[in-house]
Design an enzyme around this catalytic site. Structure first.
Site, PDB file in Angstrom:
ATOM      1  N   ARG A 193       5.093 -68.374  -7.678  1.00  0.00           N
ATOM      2  CA  ARG A 193       4.449 -67.216  -8.263  1.00  0.00           C
ATOM      3  C   ARG A 193       3.397 -67.664  -9.291  1.00  0.00           C
ATOM      4  O   ARG A 193       3.514 -68.725  -9.893  1.00  0.00           O
ATOM      5  CB  ARG A 193       5.467 -66.294  -8.937  1.00  0.00           C
ATOM      6  CG  ARG A 193       6.447 -65.628  -7.986  1.00  0.00           C
ATOM      7  CD  ARG A 193       5.778 -64.617  -7.092  1.00  0.00           C
ATOM      8  NE  ARG A 193       6.733 -63.946  -6.196  1.00  0.00           N
ATOM      9  CZ  ARG A 193       7.047 -64.366  -4.977  1.00  0.00           C
ATOM     10  NH1 ARG A 193       6.481 -65.486  -4.490  1.00  0.00           N
ATOM     11  NH2 ARG A 193       7.889 -63.692  -4.226  1.00  0.00           N
TER      12      ARG A 193
ATOM     13  N   TYR B 158       3.535 -48.498  -2.203  1.00  0.00           N
ATOM     14  CA  TYR B 158       3.028 -49.087  -3.453  1.00  0.00           C
ATOM     15  C   TYR B 158       1.760 -49.892  -3.175  1.00  0.00           C
ATOM     16  O   TYR B 158       0.737 -49.707  -3.821  1.00  0.00           O
ATOM     17  CB  TYR B 158       4.151 -49.913  -4.067  1.00  0.00           C
ATOM     18  CG  TYR B 158       3.784 -51.101  -4.908  1.00  0.00           C
ATOM     19  CD1 TYR B 158       3.136 -50.940  -6.127  1.00  0.00           C
ATOM     20  CD2 TYR B 158       4.133 -52.380  -4.499  1.00  0.00           C
ATOM     21  CE1 TYR B 158       2.836 -52.048  -6.916  1.00  0.00           C
ATOM     22  CE2 TYR B 158       3.846 -53.481  -5.281  1.00  0.00           C
ATOM     23  CZ  TYR B 158       3.193 -53.302  -6.489  1.00  0.00           C
ATOM     24  OH  TYR B 158       2.904 -54.391  -7.253  1.00  0.00           O
TER      25      TYR B 158
END
Length: 212
Positions: free
Chosen positions: A103, A1
């Site tokens: 995050r 990915y």
């Protein structure tokens, strides 16, 4: 990915250099927004937390009809088993890990705005030094340049949703990568910045989720 994304970046650079095309690669951070994926099995962290805590609030308030409507189920015993499977109880929500990983989150409308800004104001030739022997890092990172711990995110969502129970962290589960923060100095130097703060964005998404 990850390798596939890097290959795409280098392919665009190569086309631009060899054929004079003007591809610009925009690399977003974690996105969230209206029409997000809220599936508890495969959604990203922010929409998953929002839905879990919303369902926990309904469970706490014993709003069985609303829970069944949200889960598209008819039997409340079946719904309870489903909720418990995902750590949703009337007085608590379980979250995997310690809550310490951080995050970065960007509202989808800001991402769209950034893409338009890039298309209107930037060309590939502006992204590298003409006298350089190497062409690299020509992508444009799009983000806020600010991050938040999963723990603080969960408590922020809890406050917005109005859930009165507890947030519990299962430290036997993995945390994953501890930090993923974009370097957005390039797009900031061009004059673009995000305009929708995290709290405002989550409120807008939650209001939409309750109406849909």
């Amino acid at each position: 990915y990850a390798i596939a994304k890097i290959a795409g970046l280098k392919m665009c650079e190569s086309y631009n250099l060899q054929y004079g095309t003007n591809f610009i690669c925009a690399m977003p951070t974690n996105l969230y927004g209206i029409n997000d994926n809220f599936d508890l099995e495969n959604s990203h962290v922010l929409p998953a937390l929002l839905r879990k805590i919303h369902l926990a609030k309904l469970y706490h308030q014993n709003k069985q009809d609303e829970i069944l409507r949200d889960l598209k189920m008819r039997n409340f015993e079946e719904a309870k088993n489903y909720l418990h499977h995902f750590g949703i109880q009337p007085n608590s929500v379980e979250i995997w890990g310690s809550g310490n990983p951080r995050r970065e989150f960007l509202y989808a409308d800001d991402m769209a705005n950034a893409c338009v800004f890039i298309m209107q104001n930037l060309n590939f030739k502006d992204l590298y030094a003409k006298d350089s022997t190497q062409i690299r890092n020509t992508q444009i990172n799009i983000g806020t340049g600010k991050d938040i711990s999963i723990k603080d995110l969960a408590y922020l969502i809890k406050e917005i949703v109005g859930f009165k129970g507890e947030i519990c962290f299962d430290t036997s589960k993995p945390d994953g990568t501890m930090r993923k923060l974009s370097d957005v100095s390039k797009i900031h130097s061009l004059g673009w910045r995000d305009s929708i703060g995290l709290e405002q964005g989550i409120k807008e998404v939650y209001e939409w989720y309750q109406r849909k």
